[in-house]
Write an enzyme that holds these catalytic residues in place. Structure first.
Site, PDB file in Angstrom:
ATOM      1  N   PRO A  99      -8.795   3.801  10.955  1.00 24.67           N
ATOM      2  CA  PRO A  99      -9.264   4.967  11.058  1.00 24.67           C
ATOM      3  C   PRO A  99      -9.407   5.938   9.575  1.00 24.67           C
ATOM      4  CG  PRO A  99      -7.602   5.026  12.569  1.00 24.67           C
ATOM      5  CD  PRO A  99      -7.638   3.671  11.731  1.00 24.67           C
ATOM      6  N   VAL A 100     -10.506   6.508   9.014  1.00 20.43           N
ATOM      7  CA  VAL A 100     -10.606   7.099   7.652  1.00 20.43           C
ATOM      8  C   VAL A 100      -9.621   8.486   7.590  1.00 20.43           C
ATOM      9  CG1 VAL A 100     -12.250   7.934   5.917  1.00 20.43           C
ATOM     10  CG2 VAL A 100     -12.525   5.814   7.098  1.00 20.43           C
ATOM     11  N   ALA A 102      -6.945   9.435   7.939  1.00 22.07           N
ATOM     12  CA  ALA A 102      -5.762   9.677   9.015  1.00 22.07           C
ATOM     13  C   ALA A 102      -4.345   9.300   8.634  1.00 22.07           C
ATOM     14  CB  ALA A 102      -6.383   8.728  10.152  1.00 22.07           C
ATOM     15  N   GLY A 103      -4.261   8.927   7.282  1.00 26.37           N
ATOM     16  CA  GLY A 103      -2.934   8.829   6.985  1.00 26.37           C
ATOM     17  C   GLY A 103      -2.486   7.113   6.743  1.00 26.37           C
ATOM     18  N   LEU A 104      -3.417   6.277   7.223  1.00 24.15           N
ATOM     19  CA  LEU A 104      -3.205   5.056   7.404  1.00 24.15           C
ATOM     20  C   LEU A 104      -3.312   4.172   6.372  1.00 24.15           C
ATOM     21  CD1 LEU A 104      -3.644   4.187  11.204  1.00 24.15           C
ATOM     22  CD2 LEU A 104      -1.504   5.143  10.195  1.00 24.15           C
ATOM     23  N   GLY A 105      -4.006   4.630   5.167  1.00 19.41           N
ATOM     24  CA  GLY A 105      -4.038   4.103   3.868  1.00 19.41           C
ATOM     25  C   GLY A 105      -5.455   3.437   3.936  1.00 19.41           C
ATOM     26  N   SER A 106      -6.630   4.062   4.672  1.00 18.10           N
ATOM     27  CA  SER A 106      -7.748   3.162   4.531  1.00 18.10           C
ATOM     28  C   SER A 106      -8.373   2.890   3.271  1.00 18.10           C
ATOM     29  CB  SER A 106      -8.658   4.051   5.451  1.00 18.10           C
ATOM     30  OG  SER A 106     -10.212   4.157   5.015  1.00 18.10           O
ATOM     31  N   ALA A 108      -7.137   2.849   0.174  1.00 20.24           N
ATOM     32  CA  ALA A 108      -6.515   1.965  -0.535  1.00 20.24           C
ATOM     33  C   ALA A 108      -6.719   0.315   0.076  1.00 20.24           C
ATOM     34  CB  ALA A 108      -5.097   2.165  -0.720  1.00 20.24           C
ATOM     35  N   ASP A 150       0.770   4.059  -1.239  1.00 15.14           N
ATOM     36  CA  ASP A 150      -0.404   3.321  -0.673  1.00 15.14           C
ATOM     37  C   ASP A 150      -0.578   2.039  -1.046  1.00 15.14           C
ATOM     38  OD1 ASP A 150      -0.104   5.615   1.025  1.00 15.14           O
ATOM     39  OD2 ASP A 150      -2.270   5.967   1.146  1.00 15.14           O
TER      40      ASP A 150
HETATM   41  O1  PMV Z   1      -2.293  10.362   3.968  1.00 13.91           O
HETATM   42  P1  PMV Z   1      -2.194   9.069   2.860  1.00 13.91           P
HETATM   43  O2  PMV Z   1      -1.977   7.727   3.666  1.00 13.91           O
HETATM   44  O3  PMV Z   1      -2.996   9.267   1.863  1.00 13.91           O
HETATM   45  O4  PMV Z   1      -0.589   9.213   2.408  1.00 13.91           O
HETATM   46  C1  PMV Z   1      -0.323  10.461   1.611  1.00 13.91           C
HETATM   47  C2  PMV Z   1       1.426  10.357   1.108  1.00 13.91           C
HETATM   48  C3  PMV Z   1       1.637  11.533   0.329  1.00 13.91           C
HETATM   49  O5  PMV Z   1       3.190  11.172  -0.039  1.00 13.91           O
HETATM   50  C4  PMV Z   1       1.501  12.723   0.914  1.00 13.91           C
HETATM   51  C5  PMV Z   1       0.998  11.483  -1.125  1.00 13.91           C
HETATM   52  C6  PMV Z   1       1.082  10.450  -1.898  1.00 13.91           C
HETATM   53  O6  PMV Z   1       0.672  10.179  -3.066  1.00 13.91           O
HETATM   54  O7  PMV Z   1       2.367   9.774  -1.870  1.00 13.91           O
END
Ligand code: PMV
Length: 312
Positions: A99-100, A102-106, A108, A150
């Site tokens: 998922p884009v 969403a915090g799962l590194g899509s 990268a 990431d």
């Molecule tokens: O939401 P993501 O998967 O882009 O993770 C961000 C993590 C942070 O610590 C909030 C930012 C970072 O650059 O590490």
């Protein structure tokens, strides 16, 4: 034709504080992946490259593209790194289960899948540090001042203990980790979340720096627990990390609802993962509680639920 892929990732401990020099721990999520395929195109001029992704709703020709476009940027950076000047038109096709925003590194993962597929097409080997460095350049386009965690965890596809500009320690888990992840469906974006923390810290620097240090301390304890294979401490450490993330303003009521539902259903700990304000949360479970936590998250309105085992 060449194919390559890259995994999603989840930050277990230390997001946001990692931007300010504290350690963080992230793990790859091997079952969620971005895939890239490079082949000779059946139309176009020599050297022209078309990039197509149905999942990302993108279709573009490299020579027509803004250099700041993340897909164009990773292709250009990789071609330069490989010293590759294709003498035929190429088609790069991307498909992703991740998922884009969403915090799962899509972002990268897509970058790294493309870099690996181009390297395979050129019959070249790129080391994990090189792959990570190229993807980091694109992370800067995605969100300004990324910590680099990431691209690192995805390039190494191993759990990492990471301190920005200082320490990168991939490590193996002695005991596998069982996680359940659920999506709030809310999207705000990493750049916005990081900028929000930056502006709040500006108003209260001492308070924020103490919180970041406290998060760093939790990360050290979690690292020791993961290295020893005794995970007893991890759940409470996750809950404490979540409290601190809440106090810097990156949680949301939807995240809190899912976290509470997971804990009530027997998760040992739960927190947001990634930039927060929405996106995914994760819960630490064991084999017995995994299915119940899954159901509870569903009932609480969680989407895209993933039951994963890391380090099996
Ligand atoms: O939401 P993501 O998967 O882009 O993770 C961000 C993590 C942070 O610590 C909030 C930012 C970072 O650059 O590490």
């Amino acid at each position: 034709m060449s194919l390559a892929d890259a995994s999603a990732k989840s930050i277990l401990f230390g997001e946001h504080a990692v931007v300010y020099g504290q350690p963080a721990i992230a793990v790859p999520l091997a079952s969620l992946r971005a895939h890239a395929q490079v082949q000779v195109h059946d139309y176009g001029d020599a050297g022209q490259i078309q990039i197509v992704s149905e999942d990302l709703h993108r279709q573009l020709w490299l020579h027509e593209c803004d250099p700041q476009d993340p897909l164009a940027a990773i292709v250009r950076l990789t071609l330069r790194e490989l010293e590759l000047q294709p003498d035929q038109p190429l088609l790069i096709t991307i498909r992703s289960d991740i998922p884009v925003r969403a915090g799962l590194g899509s972002g990268a993962a897509v970058s790294i899948a493309i870099t690996r597929a181009l390297a395979a097409f050129a019959d070249a080997e790129l080391t994990s540090p090189s792959v990570s460095r190229l993807a980091f350049e694109v992370e800067r386009i995605h969100h300004g001042s990324p910590s680099g965690i990431d691209n690192t965890v995805i390039a190494y596809e191993q759990p990492v203990y990471y301190i920005r500009d200082r320490t990168l320690q991939p490590f193996n888990l002695q005991t596998p980790l069982q996680l359940v992840l659920a999506d709030t469906g809310q999207r705000t974006g990493t750049a916005e979340a990081v900028a929000g923390v930056r502006s709040r810290r500006k108003r209260e620097p001492a308070k924020y720096d103490l919180i970041f240090e406290e998060i760093g301390g939790l990360v050290e304890q979690a690292h020791a627990s993961l290295l020893s294979g005794d995970h007893t401490a991890l759940g409470p450490l996750m809950n404490h990390n979540q409290e601190l993330l809440r106090s810097i303003g990156v949680s949301s009521s939807k995240l809190e609802g899912l976290i509470q539902a997971a804990l009530e259903a027997g998760a040992k700990g739960a927190k947001l993962t990634g930039a927060g304000n929405g996106g995914y949360m994760l819960a630490l479970v064991d084999k017995d509680s995994s299915a119940g936590v899954h159901t509870a998250l569903q009932e609480a309105g969680g989407a895209g639920i993933q039951e994963v085992e890391v380090g099996a």
